[in-house]
Motif scaffolding. Structure first.
Motif, PDB file in Angstrom:
ATOM      1  N   GLU A 520     -12.891  -2.851   1.555  1.00  0.00           N
ATOM      2  CA  GLU A 520     -12.812  -2.743   3.010  1.00  0.00           C
ATOM      3  C   GLU A 520     -11.895  -1.629   3.495  1.00  0.00           C
ATOM      4  OE1 GLU A 520     -11.703  -6.577   4.453  1.00  0.00           O
ATOM      5  OE2 GLU A 520     -13.519  -7.571   3.697  1.00  0.00           O
ATOM      6  N   ASN A 521     -10.953  -1.202   2.649  1.00  0.00           N
ATOM      7  CA  ASN A 521      -9.985  -0.193   3.065  1.00  0.00           C
ATOM      8  C   ASN A 521      -9.680   0.712   1.874  1.00  0.00           C
ATOM      9  OD1 ASN A 521      -7.934   1.301   4.225  1.00  0.00           O
ATOM     10  ND2 ASN A 521      -6.733  -0.465   4.922  1.00  0.00           N
ATOM     11  N   PRO A 522     -10.675   1.514   1.459  1.00  0.00           N
ATOM     12  CA  PRO A 522     -10.481   2.325   0.249  1.00  0.00           C
ATOM     13  C   PRO A 522      -9.324   3.310   0.345  1.00  0.00           C
ATOM     14  CG  PRO A 522     -12.514   2.926   1.412  1.00  0.00           C
ATOM     15  CD  PRO A 522     -12.025   1.659   2.032  1.00  0.00           C
ATOM     16  N   ALA A 523      -9.020   3.799   1.556  1.00  0.00           N
ATOM     17  CA  ALA A 523      -7.901   4.730   1.700  1.00  0.00           C
ATOM     18  C   ALA A 523      -6.594   4.033   1.349  1.00  0.00           C
ATOM     19  CB  ALA A 523      -7.851   5.269   3.122  1.00  0.00           C
ATOM     20  N   ARG A 524      -6.431   2.798   1.824  1.00  0.00           N
ATOM     21  CA  ARG A 524      -5.215   2.047   1.501  1.00  0.00           C
ATOM     22  C   ARG A 524      -5.164   1.733   0.012  1.00  0.00           C
ATOM     23  NH1 ARG A 524      -0.039   1.202   1.413  1.00  0.00           N
ATOM     24  NH2 ARG A 524       0.580  -0.977   1.222  1.00  0.00           N
ATOM     25  N   TYR A 525      -6.322   1.421  -0.565  1.00  0.00           N
ATOM     26  CA  TYR A 525      -6.353   1.114  -1.993  1.00  0.00           C
ATOM     27  C   TYR A 525      -5.938   2.326  -2.818  1.00  0.00           C
ATOM     28  CZ  TYR A 525      -7.840  -0.736  -6.481  1.00  0.00           C
ATOM     29  OH  TYR A 525      -7.851  -1.168  -7.785  1.00  0.00           O
ATOM     30  N   ALA A 526      -6.352   3.500  -2.378  1.00  0.00           N
ATOM     31  CA  ALA A 526      -5.975   4.717  -3.101  1.00  0.00           C
ATOM     32  C   ALA A 526      -4.468   4.916  -3.085  1.00  0.00           C
ATOM     33  CB  ALA A 526      -6.675   5.925  -2.485  1.00  0.00           C
ATOM     34  N   VAL A 527      -3.844   4.596  -1.952  1.00  0.00           N
ATOM     35  CA  VAL A 527      -2.383   4.699  -1.855  1.00  0.00           C
ATOM     36  C   VAL A 527      -1.732   3.679  -2.787  1.00  0.00           C
ATOM     37  CG1 VAL A 527      -0.406   4.406  -0.322  1.00  0.00           C
ATOM     38  CG2 VAL A 527      -2.441   5.610   0.493  1.00  0.00           C
ATOM     39  N   LEU A 528      -2.255   2.460  -2.772  1.00  0.00           N
ATOM     40  CA  LEU A 528      -1.712   1.421  -3.653  1.00  0.00           C
ATOM     41  C   LEU A 528      -1.867   1.824  -5.113  1.00  0.00           C
ATOM     42  CD1 LEU A 528      -3.095  -1.772  -1.861  1.00  0.00           C
ATOM     43  CD2 LEU A 528      -0.686  -1.110  -2.024  1.00  0.00           C
ATOM     44  N   ASP A 529      -3.004   2.356  -5.435  1.00  0.00           N
ATOM     45  CA  ASP A 529      -3.271   2.780  -6.815  1.00  0.00           C
ATOM     46  C   ASP A 529      -2.224   3.791  -7.275  1.00  0.00           C
ATOM     47  OD1 ASP A 529      -4.460   3.078  -9.249  1.00  0.00           O
ATOM     48  OD2 ASP A 529      -6.129   4.295  -8.534  1.00  0.00           O
ATOM     49  N   MET A 530      -1.891   4.726  -6.383  1.00  0.00           N
ATOM     50  CA  MET A 530      -0.907   5.749  -6.714  1.00  0.00           C
ATOM     51  C   MET A 530       0.506   5.173  -6.765  1.00  0.00           C
ATOM     52  SD  MET A 530      -0.071   9.296  -4.684  1.00  0.00           S
ATOM     53  CE  MET A 530       0.468   8.373  -3.226  1.00  0.00           C
ATOM     54  N   GLU A 531       0.855   4.369  -5.755  1.00  0.00           N
ATOM     55  CA  GLU A 531       2.224   3.855  -5.659  1.00  0.00           C
ATOM     56  C   GLU A 531       2.526   2.809  -6.724  1.00  0.00           C
ATOM     57  OE1 GLU A 531       2.997   4.412  -0.837  1.00  0.00           O
ATOM     58  OE2 GLU A 531       2.597   2.413  -1.661  1.00  0.00           O
ATOM     59  N   LEU A 532       1.567   1.944  -7.010  1.00  0.00           N
ATOM     60  CA  LEU A 532       1.802   0.828  -7.931  1.00  0.00           C
ATOM     61  C   LEU A 532       1.324   1.131  -9.342  1.00  0.00           C
ATOM     62  CD1 LEU A 532       0.742  -2.168  -5.626  1.00  0.00           C
ATOM     63  CD2 LEU A 532       3.019  -1.178  -5.939  1.00  0.00           C
ATOM     64  N   GLY A 533       0.590   2.223  -9.532  1.00  0.00           N
ATOM     65  CA  GLY A 533       0.095   2.553 -10.864  1.00  0.00           C
ATOM     66  C   GLY A 533      -0.884   1.515 -11.386  1.00  0.00           C
ATOM     67  N   LEU A 534      -1.838   1.130 -10.547  1.00  0.00           N
ATOM     68  CA  LEU A 534      -2.809   0.111 -10.945  1.00  0.00           C
ATOM     69  C   LEU A 534      -3.689   0.627 -12.079  1.00  0.00           C
ATOM     70  CD1 LEU A 534      -3.943  -1.056  -7.390  1.00  0.00           C
ATOM     71  CD2 LEU A 534      -2.228  -2.131  -8.870  1.00  0.00           C
ATOM     72  N   GLU A 535      -3.929  -0.232 -13.026  1.00  0.00           N
ATOM     73  CA  GLU A 535      -4.811   0.118 -14.143  1.00  0.00           C
ATOM     74  C   GLU A 535      -5.921  -0.925 -14.207  1.00  0.00           C
ATOM     75  OE1 GLU A 535      -2.968   1.103 -17.896  1.00  0.00           O
ATOM     76  OE2 GLU A 535      -1.056   1.503 -16.915  1.00  0.00           O
ATOM     77  N   GLU A 536      -7.033  -0.596 -13.568  1.00  0.00           N
ATOM     78  CA  GLU A 536      -8.106  -1.584 -13.445  1.00  0.00           C
ATOM     79  C   GLU A 536      -8.666  -1.995 -14.800  1.00  0.00           C
ATOM     80  OE1 GLU A 536     -11.130  -0.932 -10.603  1.00  0.00           O
ATOM     81  OE2 GLU A 536      -9.794  -0.006  -9.129  1.00  0.00           O
ATOM     82  N   GLY A 537      -8.674  -1.073 -15.748  1.00  0.00           N
ATOM     83  CA  GLY A 537      -9.226  -1.415 -17.049  1.00  0.00           C
ATOM     84  C   GLY A 537      -8.277  -2.271 -17.858  1.00  0.00           C
ATOM     85  N   ARG A 538      -7.145  -1.701 -18.269  1.00  0.00           N
ATOM     86  CA  ARG A 538      -6.228  -2.412 -19.147  1.00  0.00           C
ATOM     87  C   ARG A 538      -5.543  -3.577 -18.438  1.00  0.00           C
ATOM     88  NH1 ARG A 538      -1.111  -2.934 -19.758  1.00  0.00           N
ATOM     89  NH2 ARG A 538      -0.660  -1.400 -18.123  1.00  0.00           N
ATOM     90  N   GLU A 539      -4.881  -3.287 -17.305  1.00  0.00           N
ATOM     91  CA  GLU A 539      -4.065  -4.317 -16.657  1.00  0.00           C
ATOM     92  C   GLU A 539      -4.920  -5.443 -16.096  1.00  0.00           C
ATOM     93  OE1 GLU A 539      -0.068  -4.427 -13.981  1.00  0.00           O
ATOM     94  OE2 GLU A 539      -1.595  -2.989 -13.340  1.00  0.00           O
ATOM     95  N   PHE A 540      -5.934  -5.098 -15.320  1.00  0.00           N
ATOM     96  CA  PHE A 540      -6.769  -6.140 -14.732  1.00  0.00           C
ATOM     97  C   PHE A 540      -7.514  -6.906 -15.831  1.00  0.00           C
ATOM     98  CE2 PHE A 540      -7.415  -3.976 -10.312  1.00  0.00           C
ATOM     99  CZ  PHE A 540      -6.038  -3.837 -10.205  1.00  0.00           C
ATOM    100  N   GLY A 541      -7.857  -6.206 -16.896  1.00  0.00           N
ATOM    101  CA  GLY A 541      -8.519  -6.873 -18.008  1.00  0.00           C
ATOM    102  C   GLY A 541      -7.624  -7.912 -18.657  1.00  0.00           C
ATOM    103  N   THR A 542      -6.345  -7.573 -18.794  1.00  0.00           N
ATOM    104  CA  THR A 542      -5.386  -8.539 -19.354  1.00  0.00           C
ATOM    105  C   THR A 542      -5.268  -9.753 -18.456  1.00  0.00           C
ATOM    106  OG1 THR A 542      -4.123  -6.791 -20.461  1.00  0.00           O
ATOM    107  CG2 THR A 542      -2.986  -8.875 -20.041  1.00  0.00           C
TER     108      THR A 542
END
Length: 767
Positions: A520-542
């Motif tokens: 719903e808010n991809p621009a905000r998600y992009a900021v979160l991804d950068m600020e929090l260092g989200l790793e959808e593959g490894r981290e979310f997979g764990t």
């Protein structure tokens, strides 16, 4: 259990003076206004058992943690809520005899907390030598209109004699905490000043450097006529007073009116504290005691209009719920997001710290439903602003990569609890904070909070959970070792069902929130991804692997969840088989014996089913309730309300009512023999839940209000009012059905039946 408080719908009344109960009464009759608070200490000298207590919000001292063996990760200090200046003090001598209620006979003693109008009234007659008597009437309040000010009307009347009265209104900053290490004192004088009929002391806390200026002014009348006495100023370190002597006539009332203020550097420039204090007390004096009383009554009327619960046909239950709501409204107003809700509020020192997990698990629902939405938001922002400290707390214990462990006890975000089994192991508090974000959004519909603030907290907590578990080769599943659940009568246990379950729920909810923001808010998600260092593959997979493969202890034969792995190895004895003389256990048994017993301080499994009710069918909840409730001693103040809500949902009316009274009158009747340390303020919110969520059956599902009412046999009806997403909803449950009224069109559900309620005064009646 003590049974000395008189039953009254709007007042808490004590008749007759028992010094053995005085500290209990000092807690029960406490006053506060969200900015300051005062135990029900006497104005005149009292040399008997007492806990002097005046508290200023946000002011604390980092007392050195005392432990036998220091361990890495221990907090450096235990934050104490400080006893501040005695502003109520008035020394009284009659013809040279000091009035001390511990030393002189007392007749006709009566103490009344007027909850409708927010004041404390005390009357008594003191017997002097030769049969002479002195009538005392003292009325005081902490103003919720001028929230840094308190006022006292102190009246004396000689009965059967005339003589001389020496009165000494004073400010005394030479105070200490009851729980201070080695009787250490925490305040150092900064300055003091005397004026005509006024006095001020400014003191500073050691280490933390909080400055507080406490000041007073006073006025005197005799037989209703203003009198200007000739006063003598008295000064010593951290102490200022005026002393004067006046003639008192038989049957004639002499009234000393005292106005005081507590002005903190938390709220004002420290260089201006005395100026602010002077203005505050002088403005109060100019306004006058009677006008302030009128304003106090009007302000409390507005609070009651928002939060009152009316119970018909059961005065003890009515008194109890109002007492709990009164204390909650005295403790926290939501106007300052730096403040939170301490477990004793402004009623005592015990436990220290300004917040526990109690706030999120128990208090938030009350404020969501009875106050402006910003109040609940401020409770969440309090934690959001301390996220950096929570990450530091986790780092001290060896966690990495932005994992956060919120403190069990805190003033500023740092952990300051000094019991290892709680500091290191009672990590379920993280889950309560995550659930509070969900609860707030579910109730208010404020989805923006998730993207702007909530998701940062959820990710950090989820990272903690992912590191706190480990994979067991033996079980072939993830496990969580060495924890303490809400039931503190079991420490250092493995696979506590509640802790593991709330961890899994948090991981799942965090993934849902992130997916929603991304969609719903991809621009905000992009900021979160950068600020929090989200790793959808490894981290979310764990996280997903943990969710899908976590070990949760169960007993398939009984169909119950287990408190923890090995719980059934304990000797299974029921509470009903315990002699009354052995309770409360925490005051009668050794800790070793408690830890080896099956007895539960509060049921972890039921806590989980209370918070996550929609995940379990009624049969599962019933089986677990019927197993754990008979083993629960309810020696946690947070326990009975959860049982009351679940029992009501299960249709167990008698048990729900029993548990309601237990939680509602916990302090009034001193069930756990510990009210003298202060009231159980945070559990008082559980009393509100017991009525609204228990007997009212109020839930929020899919953005809509649901009710499943139950009317206890001893009640002829009950009603409550809640705010919900811009609407004010009034609910009355009676013998003839349920009446629901709203000030805007709204669809609600009663027993799963949709009901359209219209604008006031339209009322719908459903059976």
């Amino acid at each position: 259990m003590k049974d000395y408080i008189k039953i009254d719908e709007w007042r808490i009344i004590e008749e007759g003076f028992d010094p053995h109960l005085n500290k209990v009464s000092e807690s029960i009759f406490s006053l506060g206004n969200g900015r300051m608070g005062q135990r029900a200490n006497f104005e005149e000298q009292y040399s008997g058992p007492s806990l002097q207590g005046n508290y200023v919000a946000g002011v604390y001292y980092p007392d050195k943690t005392r432990v036998g063996w220091w361990k890495n990760g221990y907090p450096d200090y235990f934050a104490k809520v400080l006893n501040a200046a005695n502003w109520i003090g008035i020394g009284v001598e009659i013809d040279g005899t000091e009035i001390d209620l511990a030393k002189l006979p007392v007749e006709d003693f009566r103490r009344e907390l007027n909850m409708r109008e927010g004041y404390l009234l005390r009357t008594c007659t003191v017997v002097l030598e030769e049969g002479r008597k002195l009538k005392i009437e003292a009325k005081r309040f902490c103003s919720i209109v001028d929230d840094e000010v308190g006022a006292i009307r102190y009246a004396i009347t000689p009965l059967g004699f005339s003589g001389k009265a020496t009165l000494t209104p004073y400010i005394d900053f030479d105070v200490k905490n009851q729980d201070a290490n080695y009787d250490e004192k925490f305040w150092e004088e900064v300055s003091r000043e005397m004026e005509d009929e006024a006095a001020y002391v400014t003191a500073r806390t050691r280490k933390t450097g909080f400055d507080v200026c406490t000041g007073m002014t006073f006025a005197l009348t005799q037989a209703g006529t203003p009198v200007t006495p000739r006063t003598i100023p008295i000064e010593s370190e951290k102490y200022t007073a005026h002393i004067f002597t006046v003639s008192i006539l038989d049957g004639e009332e002499t009234v000393l009116t005292k106005f005081a203020a507590n002005i903190s550097s938390e709220n004002h420039d420290r260089s201006l504290l005395q100026d602010v204090c002077q203005r505050a007390v002088q403005q109060a004096r100019a306004k006058g005691f009677d006008k302030m009383v009128e304003e106090q009554a009007a302000a409390w009327a507005a609070k009651w209009a928002e939060s009152d619960i009316i119970i018909e046909g059961d005065v003890a239950a009515q008194q109890a719920i109002r007492f709990n709501i009164f204390q909650l409204n005295q403790t926290y107003t939501g106007e300052d997001p730096r403040l939170n809700i301490g477990p004793k509020g402004f009623t005592g020192e015990k436990y220290g710290g300004s917040t526990y997990w109690d706030t999120e698990a128990y208090c938030l629902p009350f404020y969501l439903a009875t106050a402006d939405p910003q109040v609940g938001r401020n409770l969440l922002l309090y934690r959001y602003k301390q996220l950096g400290k929570a990450i530091e707390n986790a780092q001290k214990l060896g966690f990495t990569d932005g994992a956060a462990l919120y403190p069990m006890v805190t003033m500023n975000g740092e952990e300051c609890h000094n019991e290892w089994e709680i500091t290191f192991e009672e990590v379920h508090r993280n889950g309560a904070i995550a659930h509070a974000i969900y609860d707030y959004v579910r109730y208010t519909g404020d989805e923006s909070y998730l993207a702007d603030y909530g998701v940062d907290v959820l990710v950090a907590i989820s990272r903690f959970w992912a590191q706190r578990v480990n994979f067991s080769e033996e079980k072939g599943q993830y496990v969580m070792l060495g924890v303490t659940g809400p039931n503190e009568y079991e420490n250092n246990i493995n696979n506590n069902w509640y802790t593991s379950t709330i961890a899994l729920w948090t991981l799942n909810y965090t993934l849902e929130v992130l997916a929603k923001i991304k969609a719903e808010n991809p621009a905000r998600y992009a900021v979160l991804d950068m600020e929090l260092g989200l790793e959808e593959g490894r981290e979310f997979g764990t996280w997903r692997a943990i969710i899908d493969n976590m070990f949760l202890p169960e007993d398939p034969k009984r169909g119950i969840k287990l408190q923890q792995e090995g719980y059934l190895d304990k000797e299974q004895i029921l509470v009903k088989d315990l002699p009354a003389s052995e309770r409360p256990l925490n005051q009668k048994w050794s800790w070793d014996r408690i830890l080896r017993s099956c007895f539960i301080k509060q049921a972890d499994v039921l806590q989980g089913m209370f918070l996550l009710e929609d995940q379990f069918d009624l049969d599962t909840i019933r089986r677990n309730f019927e197993f754990y409730e008979p083993r629960t001693v309810h020696e946690s103040s947070l326990s009975p309300c959860v049982h009351a809500v679940l029992a009501a949902r299960l249709g167990m009316e008698e048990k729900a009512y029993e548990m309601y009274l237990r939680t509602a009158r916990l302090d009034l009747d001193d069930y756990n023999n510990d009210t003298e340390d202060g009231c159980h303020t945070t559990s008082m919110a559980g009393t509100w839940m017991a009525v609204v969520q228990g007997f009212g059956g109020m839930r929020v599902r899919d953005g809509q209000l649901h009710f499943r009412p139950m009317l206890p046999a001893k009640w002829s009806g009950f009603s409550f009012r809640i705010r919900f997403r811009g609407a004010v909803v009034k609910v009355h449950v009676g013998r003839n059905g349920v009446q629901i009224e709203a000030d805007k069109p709204l669809t609600v559900f009663v027993n799963d039946e949709a009901v359209a309620v219209g604008q006031t005064p339209v009322t719908e009646l459903v059976g």
